[in-house]
Structure formats: C-alpha cells, structure tokens
Design a protein around this motif. Structure first.
Motif: not given
Length: 448
Positions: A199-222
């Motif tokens: 039921g939430c209104e969701v704003i997704p971030v970091g949902v476009s993986p390309n094989g190289y951008n995992i954890n790249d300035r996104v996620g719990s360490t950024h």
C-alpha cells in the motif's frame, strides 16, 4: 586446521583474481556437492541465487558444473536477496543453498555464501570440511547420476509473498511515501514490489543494475543518495539496502540516518514491552556502540556480544534461544522471520513501529546518544601479520591503558578484505583520535 578460503561470510575476493576464479568455483561446487550428498536424502537439491554483478554469470555456471558433476540437481533462482536464498533453501527442501554475492563490496568483487538445509549459514566446522575436500580428489558421480540444472521462475515471487506476511498492518500503509534504495543490487525487483503491494507510494532508487553499478554511490554504504531522495520527494521514510539486501539503513523524513544499533535498540525495546523478546536480550557484535549497551541496560534488557559477522550473531542466537540480533553495519537478524539478516523485513518492522505508535520516523530513529566512535582501516598485503609486530603490540597496550575506565579499543582483521580495522570509543574526542591514530600509524609502518 585453519581456514584458508572461507572468511567471516563465505568466500570472497576480486573476480578472476586469486581464489575467486571460475576454476575454483567449479571445484568448490563439486566439494560442496560431495559434502552434502554424503548426508542429504531429499533428492540432492541445491538452490543458487545471485546479485547483479557481471561476474555472477561466470560463477553461477561454474558452480552449476561442479555441483551437477557430483550428482546435485541445481535450481537457479536468478537475482534474489541473500535472505531469499536462506528462506527458499528450507522452503524448497533443498540440501544446500548458495548465494553469489560480495554484499556491500564494489562490482569488481564477488563472493560465494553457503546455506545448509535448515536455511542457516554453514558452521565453521562444515566450511573447514569442504576446504579439506578441495585439497584432494573429489569423487564424481557416475554418468547415470550426473545432476540436472534448471531455472526457477517463481522463487522471487515466493519470497515476495512471504515477506508480506511478516507485516500485519497493511491497512495503515495507504498514503505513506517510502523511498527504497536497492543499491542496483539483488533486491531491485523484490523490495519495491513488496512495499507497493502493501500500500505504500514507492520512490525506487538504485533499481537499474547493469552489472557494474552495484553499490556505486547507492545503497546502505552511500546513504546520502537515499537521504537526498527522501528530502526531495517529501517522503516519510527511506529504506537503504546493500547489494544483496541483507543490510539496511533507515532514513527519517529529515534525511537523518539510523544505523543498525539504533534500529536494534528500537526493536529490542518494542519487543520487550510486547513480551516477545526471547531470552530478554539482544545479540550484537563487539562493534556495537557503548551507547546501545547503556540504553539496553536502562530498560532491563541484556546484551550478548559476539565476534564480527552476522553468522556469529546467528550462532549465538540459536544457542541461547534469542530471536533478535544484528550488527551496527545494518544486519538485522529476526529469527522469527528469517535465518539471516534481512534488510527489507527490517524495514517493514520499522514501518510497523511507525504504524503502531503513530509517530514519525524522526521520532523513532534516535533511541540513544552514541558514545563517540572512530574507526580507521589499514590495508596490508597477503602473508603479512602486522598485529604480531612488537611495536604495534606496545602501542596497542598504551592505548588500552589510556582508554581504561572511559572507553574501549578494538582491533581486528576484516574477514572479507585485507584490512586491519582499528576502532575506539571514548567520550573525550581528543583522547579518542590520539589513540586510534597512534595504533593506525604503528600498523601502517609494520605493514610497510
């Protein structure tokens, strides 16, 4: 026997370098397959999940080859969170579960994590036995007994539906705006779907993986990326996951971040009041802040400390009958719901706290005042043992003496990277910095 291959969370390293090669993954798969065929009676099934790293394809294929060569039937889940592998291993009656991920590490790294048939990560003893098998010839299956492999399309859906069952307040989610940062990692499909369907209104971030951008300035360490999105969209909450979604950081509506210690403090206090905190204690690692310990003591809640690593937290929880534990880094383990840290389910529990109390996230993210803590890392080369240096040991002893009665010092090797971690806590910032810097300098010199 000491472990050469396995660290605190499976096998990890830079892809195509050192021990993280396709050849090693094939042999590791064969050794694990032989180990579990020895005791397994469920048709010799193994489920394999992965995050979104490019090298995941290589390791998935290599592990499959090794496993099927010893007669294991492989079920390929594709990109799913690490906790989904733990859940599905048990749910699908597999003998073994494998997650291909290096968690919060950069895309060039990868790792292999093993789960037993109960859905929990393997013990040190089991990992040592698998390592020992790698040293010799691994007995292969006869041609008629070679295993099969196939892709499973509904694994992610099973996990999504299960995650939703852990949240009993769906009717109170309508209109709540949530930013979810999936780190371009394993939860990029599951997390937004679960939150939207609740039921939430969701704003997704970091949902476009390309094989190289995992954890790249996104996620719990950024977390700055998620925090900026929360403020920009006027969201009620931010949930920031890491690459394999077993960690979480919570961001309130003002952009302030709550780490694992603050989240665990909230959950422990709430669960204790409800009478559902088993064992009357929280299990955390030696890295958790002294402020957490004092907060728990003030509410009559115990604190059990373990070595760093969520697997050690889980082992203590299982041995002592506790149902809540985790790490400052964001692993939140709730064994009533999951066999390992689950960032998404922890986010749901935080949303539940908001729904049941009627409070804003900013009223919940700061449960206690932290004791100033400073952590610095020193990189060393393979084969070096800088902590054995006499000068380093002398400086450590001096720092411990200086901190006695007003703080603490913790020095340890990372279990996933060639780093010496130097951490101290002290109310006096000058003493804190002086002690850490002295140890860091000594270790740096010893490491060349």
């Amino acid at each position: 026997m000491s472990r050469k291959l396995f660290g605190t969370d499976g096998v990890r390293g830079e892809a195509n370098q050192g021990h993280m090669t396709a050849e090693m993954a094939l042999r590791l798969g064969a050794a694990a397959g032989r180990y579990f065929r020895r005791a397994g009676t469920n048709g010799h099934r193994v489920v394999i999940g992965k995050d979104t790293r490019l090298s995941g394809y290589m390791f998935e294929n290599a592990l499959t080859a090794g496993l099927t060569s010893t007669g294991m039937n492989v079920l390929l889940l594709g990109p799913v969170p690490t906790p989904a592998v733990g859940y599905l291993t048990r749910s699908m009656r597999a003998d073994l579960g494998i997650m291909i991920s290096a968690s919060h590490n950069p895309a060039k790294d990868n790792g292999i994590k093993f789960f037993g048939p109960d859905g929990f990560k393997l013990s040190d003893e089991a990992e040592m036995e698998i390592e020992a098998m790698l040293e010799g010839e691994i007995r292969l299956a006869i041609p008629d007994n070679i295993g099969r492999a196939k892709r499973i399309d509904d694994g992610l859906g099973r996990y999504v539906e299960y995650a939703k069952t852990t949240f009993p307040a769906r009717d109170r989610m309508s209109g709540l705006k949530v930013v979810v940062d999936c780190a371009n990692g394993a939860a990029y499909k599951a997390a937004p779907q679960v939150l939207w369907e609740l039921g939430c209104e969701v704003i997704p971030v970091g949902v476009s993986p390309n094989g190289y951008n995992i954890n790249d300035r996104v996620g719990s360490t950024h977390t700055e990326t998620c925090a900026e999105a929360v403020v920009a969209h006027g969201a009620d909450l931010g949930i920031s996951l890491d690459g394999d979604a077993d960690r979480v950081m919570i961001i309130d509506e003002t952009g302030r971040v709550a780490d694992g210690d603050q989240i665990m403090a909230l959950f422990a206090h709430r669960w204790a009041e409800k009478g559902i905190l088993r064992g009357g204690a929280l299990v955390a690692t030696v890295m958790s802040n002294l402020g957490l310990e004092r907060f728990l003591q003030g509410h009559g809640i115990g604190l059990e400390r373990t070595k760093v690593g969520d697997r050690y937290v889980v082992e203590r929880m299982r041995a002592g009958g506790f149902n809540l534990g985790g790490e400052q880094s964001g692993h939140i383990v709730m064994t009533d719901y999951a066999t390992t840290g689950d960032g998404l389910m922890a986010g749901l529990q935080f949303l539940l706290a908001m729904a049941e109390t009627g409070k804003r996230a900013s009223d919940l993210v700061r449960q206690f005042d932290t004791v100033p803590q400073l952590l610095k890392n020193v990189r060393y080369q393979a084969g070096q043992e800088p902590l054995n240096d006499a000068r380093v040991q002398k400086v450590i002893a001096e720092a411990e003496s200086r901190l006695a009665g007003q703080g603490r010092l913790l020095i340890r090797k990372s279990g996933t990277e060639p780093l010496i971690r130097v951490m101290a806590e002290c109310e006096d910032d000058k003493v804190l910095e002086a002690c850490v810097d002295a140890v860091v300098e000594a270790v740096t010199v010893a490491a060349g």
